[in-house]
Design an enzyme around this catalytic site. Structure first.
Site, short mmCIF file in Angstrom:
data_model
loop_
_atom_site.label_atom_id
_atom_site.label_comp_id
_atom_site.label_asym_id
_atom_site.label_seq_id
_atom_site.Cartn_x
_atom_site.Cartn_y
_atom_site.Cartn_z
N LYS A 115 65.94 15.70 19.27
CA LYS A 115 67.23 15.77 19.88
C LYS A 115 67.32 16.99 21.54
O LYS A 115 68.96 16.82 22.11
CB LYS A 115 67.98 16.85 18.53
N LYS A 124 76.18 11.81 23.23
CA LYS A 124 75.41 11.62 24.55
C LYS A 124 75.12 10.42 24.88
O LYS A 124 74.84 10.09 25.87
CB LYS A 124 74.24 12.58 24.27
#
Length: 266
Positions: free
Chosen positions: A90, A132
């Protein structure tokens, strides 16, 4: 829904997994919760904390494994009713500089989850996504967009009465490991007079860890297969977060792959 069922959480030693395991043990009576991750130290530390907090150790199983390994997933998914897929690489800068590794975990790993779930006849799978992944500008976001599409399209692979797949997408999780608030707390504790700020205009969606877990649990009840569940969230200017710590910002410039403003729906 979760009473007397077997639930497996990938990447369960992370912030989400820790909260989710506790939430399920407090509010339901699952037959078993399987914590699937690749870090033996984090599993050991988690087991010690859960034991100290008085949770029933007979309902918790720790399995070492990597989602890149489909054979291991096939073994782990035997007799499992529900899967929450939280495992991912991540960190945006790390993904920018190690793209092959990010792809192996976030895309190839996602596909392994899908195929193992279908083969082992898991009832429902929810994959955690991120803001995102919406109109991505960095590799991490692009891999999560690809993962989202894999999970949505997976509903067409197994035929009637097969595993159903859905996605939950939300923003930054408050106080999660590696996020901005623990970083700011660390700097304040160290006596720093300023806090780093990438841009005066920078904003982010935020959700509490507890709300994130509840939203995922609620989505299991709602899902029919193929949905992307997105909560309504407030945005916060990061400069206001700096002010909340009673510190002045120190502009450091945007990191590779960062957006000024994230979006949840394109």
């Amino acid at each position: 829904m979760f009473n007397n069922k077997i639930i497996l959480i990938t990447g369960a030693t992370g912030s989400f997994g820790n909260q989710c395991v506790r939430h399920m043990l407090k509010n339901y009576n699952p037959k078993k919760i399987i914590i699937f991750s690749r870090d033996e130290l984090k599993q050991y530390e988690m087991s010690i904390k859960l034991k100290k907090e008085g949770f029933n150790k007979n309902k918790i199983r720790f399995l070492l494994g990597d989602i890149r390994d489909k054979n291991r997933l096939n073994l782990a998914f035997k007799n499992v009713d529900y899967v929450i897929h939280a495992a991912a690489l991540k960190q945006i800068p790390a993904a920018e500089y190690n793209p092959q590794e990010c792809i192996k975990t976030n895309i190839n790993g996602a596909n392994n989850i899908i195929m193992a779930a279908i083969e082992q006849k898991v009832k429902k799978v929810i994959a955690l996504s991120t803001d995102k992944a919406c109109s991505p500008v960095n590799l991490y976001g692009a891999t999560k967009l690809a993962s989202d599409k894999l999970f949505v399209s997976a509903n067409y692979l197994g035929g009637v009465n097969s595993t159903i797949f859905s996605v939950v997408r939300y923003g930054n999780v408050l106080n999660s490991r590696g996020s901005v608030i623990p970083l700011f707390k660390k700097f304040v504790k160290e006596g720093k007079s300023t806090l780093p700020l990438t841009s005066e205009k920078m904003s982010r969606f935020f959700i509490s860890l507890e709300d994130g877990v509840k939203f995922v649990i609620d989505s299991f009840y709602r899902m029919q297969g193929g949905e992307k569940f997105v909560p309504k969230l407030f945005t916060i200017f990061i400069k206001d977060l700096v002010k909340a710590f009673n510190k002045k910002p120190r502009i450091i410039g945007m990191r590779p792959g960062e957006k000024i403003h994230e979006i949840l729906c394109s």
